[in-house]
Design a protein around this motif. Structure first.
Motif, PDB file in Angstrom:
ATOM      1  N   MET A 337       1.961  -6.790   9.717  1.00  0.00           N
ATOM      2  CA  MET A 337       2.807  -6.219   8.566  1.00  0.00           C
ATOM      3  C   MET A 337       4.349  -6.469   9.219  1.00  0.00           C
ATOM      4  O   MET A 337       5.241  -6.733   8.635  1.00  0.00           O
ATOM      5  CB  MET A 337       2.453  -4.971   8.287  1.00  0.00           C
ATOM      6  N   ASP A 418      -3.511  13.276  10.890  1.00  0.00           N
ATOM      7  CA  ASP A 418      -2.899  12.183   9.841  1.00  0.00           C
ATOM      8  C   ASP A 418      -3.704  11.009   9.381  1.00  0.00           C
ATOM      9  O   ASP A 418      -3.870  10.596   8.059  1.00  0.00           O
ATOM     10  CB  ASP A 418      -1.492  11.770  10.211  1.00  0.00           C
TER      11      ASP A 418
ATOM     12  N   MET B   1       1.777  11.555   8.279  1.00  0.00           N
ATOM     13  CA  MET B   1       0.652  10.860   7.350  1.00  0.00           C
ATOM     14  C   MET B   1       1.219   9.562   6.564  1.00  0.00           C
ATOM     15  O   MET B   1       0.599   8.606   6.429  1.00  0.00           O
ATOM     16  CB  MET B   1      -0.033  11.860   6.389  1.00  0.00           C
ATOM     17  N   GLU B   2       2.753   9.797   6.377  1.00  0.00           N
ATOM     18  CA  GLU B   2       3.164   8.839   5.360  1.00  0.00           C
ATOM     19  C   GLU B   2       3.199   7.442   6.054  1.00  0.00           C
ATOM     20  O   GLU B   2       2.859   6.341   5.486  1.00  0.00           O
ATOM     21  CB  GLU B   2       4.841   9.279   5.355  1.00  0.00           C
ATOM     22  N   ILE B   3       3.438   7.427   7.343  1.00  0.00           N
ATOM     23  CA  ILE B   3       3.500   6.122   8.183  1.00  0.00           C
ATOM     24  C   ILE B   3       1.809   5.168   7.935  1.00  0.00           C
ATOM     25  O   ILE B   3       1.900   4.286   7.480  1.00  0.00           O
ATOM     26  CB  ILE B   3       3.769   6.138   9.672  1.00  0.00           C
ATOM     27  N   PHE B   4       0.890   5.991   8.009  1.00  0.00           N
ATOM     28  CA  PHE B   4      -0.376   5.463   7.785  1.00  0.00           C
ATOM     29  C   PHE B   4      -0.481   5.015   6.200  1.00  0.00           C
ATOM     30  O   PHE B   4      -0.975   3.909   5.979  1.00  0.00           O
ATOM     31  CB  PHE B   4      -1.535   6.268   8.148  1.00  0.00           C
ATOM     32  N   VAL B   5       0.055   5.774   5.475  1.00  0.00           N
ATOM     33  CA  VAL B   5      -0.172   5.576   4.152  1.00  0.00           C
ATOM     34  C   VAL B   5       0.693   4.331   3.724  1.00  0.00           C
ATOM     35  O   VAL B   5       0.182   3.386   3.056  1.00  0.00           O
ATOM     36  CB  VAL B   5       0.132   6.876   3.197  1.00  0.00           C
ATOM     37  N   ALA B   6       1.863   4.204   4.133  1.00  0.00           N
ATOM     38  CA  ALA B   6       2.839   3.155   4.288  1.00  0.00           C
ATOM     39  C   ALA B   6       1.983   1.923   4.614  1.00  0.00           C
ATOM     40  O   ALA B   6       1.892   0.776   4.004  1.00  0.00           O
ATOM     41  CB  ALA B   6       3.968   3.455   4.837  1.00  0.00           C
ATOM     42  N   ILE B   7       1.536   1.819   5.751  1.00  0.00           N
ATOM     43  CA  ILE B   7       1.020   0.624   6.280  1.00  0.00           C
ATOM     44  C   ILE B   7      -0.110   0.178   5.591  1.00  0.00           C
ATOM     45  O   ILE B   7      -0.445  -0.900   4.764  1.00  0.00           O
ATOM     46  CB  ILE B   7       0.479   0.890   7.773  1.00  0.00           C
ATOM     47  N   LEU B   8      -0.982   1.162   5.055  1.00  0.00           N
ATOM     48  CA  LEU B   8      -2.170   0.991   4.334  1.00  0.00           C
ATOM     49  C   LEU B   8      -1.798   0.251   3.098  1.00  0.00           C
ATOM     50  O   LEU B   8      -2.620  -0.656   2.492  1.00  0.00           O
ATOM     51  CB  LEU B   8      -2.916   2.099   4.110  1.00  0.00           C
ATOM     52  N   PHE B   9      -0.773   1.076   2.527  1.00  0.00           N
ATOM     53  CA  PHE B   9      -0.477   0.318   1.019  1.00  0.00           C
ATOM     54  C   PHE B   9      -0.072  -1.156   1.168  1.00  0.00           C
ATOM     55  O   PHE B   9      -0.464  -2.213   0.399  1.00  0.00           O
ATOM     56  CB  PHE B   9       0.661   1.170   0.500  1.00  0.00           C
ATOM     57  N   VAL B  10       0.768  -1.494   2.202  1.00  0.00           N
ATOM     58  CA  VAL B  10       1.259  -2.639   2.549  1.00  0.00           C
ATOM     59  C   VAL B  10       0.223  -3.875   2.679  1.00  0.00           C
ATOM     60  O   VAL B  10       0.093  -4.605   1.920  1.00  0.00           O
ATOM     61  CB  VAL B  10       2.399  -2.891   3.349  1.00  0.00           C
ATOM     62  N   CYS B  11      -0.647  -3.251   3.616  1.00  0.00           N
ATOM     63  CA  CYS B  11      -1.746  -4.383   3.975  1.00  0.00           C
ATOM     64  C   CYS B  11      -2.516  -4.311   2.591  1.00  0.00           C
ATOM     65  O   CYS B  11      -3.005  -5.394   2.368  1.00  0.00           O
ATOM     66  CB  CYS B  11      -2.340  -3.335   5.193  1.00  0.00           C
ATOM     67  N   LEU B  12      -3.030  -3.543   1.889  1.00  0.00           N
ATOM     68  CA  LEU B  12      -3.606  -3.735   0.929  1.00  0.00           C
ATOM     69  C   LEU B  12      -3.167  -4.600  -0.211  1.00  0.00           C
ATOM     70  O   LEU B  12      -3.702  -5.606  -0.615  1.00  0.00           O
ATOM     71  CB  LEU B  12      -3.740  -2.257   0.198  1.00  0.00           C
ATOM     72  N   ALA B  13      -1.709  -4.439  -0.222  1.00  0.00           N
ATOM     73  CA  ALA B  13      -0.922  -5.258  -1.444  1.00  0.00           C
ATOM     74  C   ALA B  13      -0.992  -6.839  -0.971  1.00  0.00           C
ATOM     75  O   ALA B  13      -1.327  -7.511  -1.672  1.00  0.00           O
ATOM     76  CB  ALA B  13       0.452  -4.695  -1.534  1.00  0.00           C
TER      77      ALA B  13
END
Ligand SMILES: Nc1nc2c(ncn2[C@@H]2O[C@H](COP(=O)(O)OP(=O)(O)OP(=O)(O)O)[C@@H](O)[C@H]2O)c(=O)[nH]1
Ligand SMILES: [Mg+2]
Lengths: 452, 331
Positions: A337, A418, B1-13
């Motif tokens: 990314m 997290d 936790m935000e950073i994980f969620v963020a990466i996961l979202f982008v990757c998913l997208a």
């Protein structure tokens, strides 16, 4: 829509790209697809056609035609025009503060006026104003009680003296002046634009309260009727702007385009839930993306195709949908990314959450590059086994990992916690592979009719 | 936790984008294989397409002649009635297939619409025992008002009617329903705001059975069909009714006629959750035509049962496909 529209556009434009120039006929084909897409989003027919006319003129301009990437240019033109029609930039809702101000709420039945009044009062109160709510809907059973209840909940006084809405409004102004309330918000009965008597009554209320703003509540799910309603209310009560309600659903909200296009009045707010705080400022750019159902995904596509390996990306998305990814996958993803650009920027390109909420923007604001680096360092200092199976990370391992990354064991603990949290959250959100609602779910893909 | 969620979202997208891209590519290839149009240098003064006229009354004249222009006019007429692009295209195609110079396209269109929507159906209520009508829909669609009108109508037919106030969420929902119950002469069971809707329904079924009521109509809080917990709550209401000894005989989805294509999503989600048996199309006293029910019927098979034509206690009618079709044609 993303399926059909983007596929079509991309198909059409791929052909152009190889040649580097655009034929008007191809633009017209693309615009035909666009028309269908807009209509599926409930943009009024006349508005869609006028809009596409403007896009066409600009798309065929020399500047676009001669550019090296006419296809992208056309898409950009579409977005720009859409945003411009929606009012361009966000228009702030301003009520005079030097004197007592009046806001009147109007709209058809069930559009969400009463709730919108309470939300507005709540907001104004938070801004330090002294609002008062006026229950002048004496038509619908218990509408007055509804407003009184809401007023109590948000701590804003409600008045409703009299048996005629015009008199109720008049009395409320006096009361406000006596008690020093500085914004009077008048809720009115829902009325259909074809009901002449009721429309006259609205006019009379308007004449009596001399509002600084007349807001029309418009349901985001409204179809072609939105233009008729908006025009009628503009003519009768001189609407100054709109509140687009129930935007927390999955309506594309083409009505927003219709009403702003035919009245030239801005949408000030969007209602995004049933609670008093669920009122957001309206942002034309986000709405443009929502109506087109694509956010900035188009630019993301371009970036991704240029830099990433398709199969790999697909595979990891699948893993993610199953909630089966590990810290190792995460590391891989993070690096991939990064090639696309700063994570914050990428997040901002994603289409809005259902409700047009700026969830990704909020998320983007929370992502701190330093934290990201720290996480990366910590994961790097783990062994591949540890990354795949964090369960084996014992106390001593934690210490080693922390040292390796130049941080503390409590950082390691937070990271692991997290990560598990995020994983759980994704798993529930994906609801077993159903996909993330709103982001890529498309309107029902009905068989496309024959081309006319 | 935000950073994980963020990466996961982008990757998913990105992943999903790639998945979609293969279909994009296929389409592109298909188009590429198509015979090429002669490409001349683009000119700014490229001929503008015929402006799309606002038709309406002209439709009839055009239709008598047939031809592309007529079909386009017909298509636009349907679009303005919220039929939606796909369903409109299908309808036009059906008419076109049957059309000849002798045929009257207007009647053909009416017939096709009636064919899709018909046959006109009635509320199904058991001959014996308690019939339960569950009324659902998005916020503000007209559920409570419809219930008031329906209760009055059923009472007028000689049935004893009970009403359950299972909207314990919206401010003053109970008071509103109360007014309607009085107007209809129906018995109402409700609890304080914030109470569990399931428990209201349980009580209401028990009390309706005890009183020997013929029908129990359940008012529910408006909810957007995208909110899973709220949709689950509706399912629970059905279960509770069964537990209390009665089963839901009709689940009516109240759809506002001014709704556009989102009506399809609404119908889908509510049908999935609670198996909607019929639609009540409200606010037909305005200018909206409610054409989206054509697509809903085609895609989901759910019939329209009743229409709401005003705020008065008698402004409710059985749905008649022919009248509905005529309203669309009258624009
Ligand atoms: N003109 C017209 N108005 C209607 C009709 N049906 C309902 N209404 C009005 O629409 C508004 C909303 O109706 P309600 O019955 O309160 O709708 P609801 O679905 O119960 O609303 P919530 O419980 O808040 O979700 C009210 O002002 C009704 O008087 C109709 O057929 N025609
Ligand atoms: Mg209600």
């Amino acid at each position: 829509m993303f399926d059909t529209l983007t596929a079509k556009l991309d198909g059409t434009f791929k052909k152009l790209r190889s040649r580097g120039k655009l034929h008007p006929k191809q633009v017209d084909n693309a615009l035909d697809d666009m028309r269908t897409a807009l209509l599926e989003a409930d943009v009024a027919l006349e508005v869609a056609d006028a809009f596409l006319g403007r896009v066409r003129t600009r798309a065929l301009s020399e500047e676009v035609m001669k550019s090296l990437t006419p296809a992208q240019q056309v898409i950009k033109v579409v977005r720009d025009e859409l945003q411009a029609t929606l009012g361009g930039e966000h228009v702030r809702f301003v009520v005079p503060s030097a004197r007592r101000a009046v806001v009147m709420m109007a709209g058809v039945q069930g559009s969400g006026k009463t709730t919108a009044c309470a939300k507005l009062a709540f907001r104004l109160k938070k801004d330090g104003r002294r609002p008062v709510l006026v229950a002048a809907d004496l038509e619908r059973p218990a509408a007055v009680e509804q407003l009184f209840t809401l007023g109590r909940e948000i701590g804003v006084p409600v008045v409703s003296e009299g048996r005629d809405p015009v008199k109720v409004a008049k009395a409320a102004l006096k009361e406000a002046d006596r008690k020093g309330y500085d914004v009077v918000i008048v809720d009115t009965a829902g009325r259909l634009h074809v009901d002449e008597e009721m429309m006259r009554q609205a006019r009379r209320i308007r004449d009596v309260v001399k509002p600084d703003h007349v807001l029309m509540a418009c349901d985001a799910m409204t179809g072609q009727d939105a233009v008729i309603q908006a025009r009628a209310f503009l003519a009768e009560v001189e609407t100054t702007g709109f509140i687009l309600t129930k935007l927390d659903g999955d309506a594309r909200g083409g009505a927003a385009l219709s009403i702003t296009a035919v009245t030239g009045k801005p949408v000030f707010f969007a209602g995004v839930g049933e609670k008093p705080a669920d009122l957001e400022e309206f942002h034309p750019d986000r709405m443009a993306g929502r109506i087109l159902g694509m956010g900035d995904v188009l630019s993301l596509i371009d970036k991704a195709t240029d830099t990433l390996d398709a199969d790999e990306a697909k595979a990891s998305a699948e893993k993610m949908l199953q909630g089966a990814f590990t810290l190792e996958d995460f590391l891989g993803q993070l690096r991939q990314m990064r090639q696309l650009g700063p994570i914050q920027d990428l997040l901002k390109m994603l289409p809005g959450m259902p409700g047009g909420k700026s969830a990704f923007k909020d998320l983007a604001d929370q992502v701190d590059e330093n934290k990201l680096r720290q996480a990366e360092a910590l994961i790097l200092s783990m062994t591949p086994d540890e990354r795949r199976n964090p369960g084996i990370i014992s106390g001593s391992r934690r210490l080693r990992i922390a040292r390796g990354a130049g941080s503390t064991t409590s950082d390691v603990n937070t990271l692991l916690k997290d990560f598990e949290g995020a994983r759980k959250m994704m798993r529930t959100m994906m609801g077993g592979g159903k996909g993330f609602p709103g982001m890529f779910t498309m309107p029902p893909k009905a068989a496309r009719g024959p081309k006319r | 936790m935000e950073i994980f969620v963020a990466i996961l979202f982008v990757c998913l997208a990105v992943g999903i984008v790639f998945v979609r891209l293969s279909s994009v590519r296929k389409e592109a290839e298909r188009l590429r294989d198509e015979p090429e149009v002669e490409i001349s240098a683009p000119t700014i003064e490229a001929p503008a397409p015929e402006p799309r006229e606002r038709l309406g009354t002209r439709v009839r004249t055009l239709l008598s002649r047939g031809g592309t222009e007529a079909w386009e006019a017909l298509h636009d007429l349907l679009l303005k009635a919220d039929v939606g692009p796909s369903a409109a295209a299908r309808l036009v195609e059906r008419v076109r297939a049957r059309w000849s110079r002798e045929a009257d396209a207007e009647s053909l269109l009416r017939e096709e619409m009636v064919e899709i929507l018909g046959p006109d159906s009635r509320l199904s209520l058991p001959d014996e025992g308690l019939g339960v009508i569950l009324v659902v829909g998005v916020n503000g669609s007209g559920k409570t008002t419809t219930i008031g009108k329906l209760a009055r109508r059923l009472a007028g037919e000689g049935r004893t009617v009970s009403i359950a106030g299972a909207d314990t969420f919206r401010a003053a929902a109970g008071e509103q329903l109360e007014v309607w119950a009085v107007r209809a002469g129906a018995h109402i069971v409700s609890q304080e705001r914030g109470a569990d809707p399931g428990s209201v329904v349980f009580d209401a079924v028990k009390s309706a059975v005890a009183r020997g009521s013929d029908v129990l109509i359940v008012d529910t809080a408006g909810r957007l069909h995208t909110k899973t917990p709220l949709m689950d709550e509706l399912q629970k209401i059905g279960r509770v009714a069964r537990k209390a000894g009665a089963s839901v005989t009709e689940t009516l989805l109240v759809l506002d006629a001014t709704t556009g294509q989102n009506g399809i999503a609404q119908a889908k989600a509510f049908t999935e959750a609670v198996n909607v048996s019929g639609i009540v199309l409200t606010k037909l006293d305005g200018t909206a035509k409610g054409g989206v029910v054509l697509a809903v019927r085609e895609e989901l098979g759910v019939p329209v049962r009743l229409v709401g034509t005003g705020e008065g206690p008698d402004d409710i009618q059985p749905f008649r496909a022919e009248i509905f079709a005529n309203r669309i044609l009258a624009s």
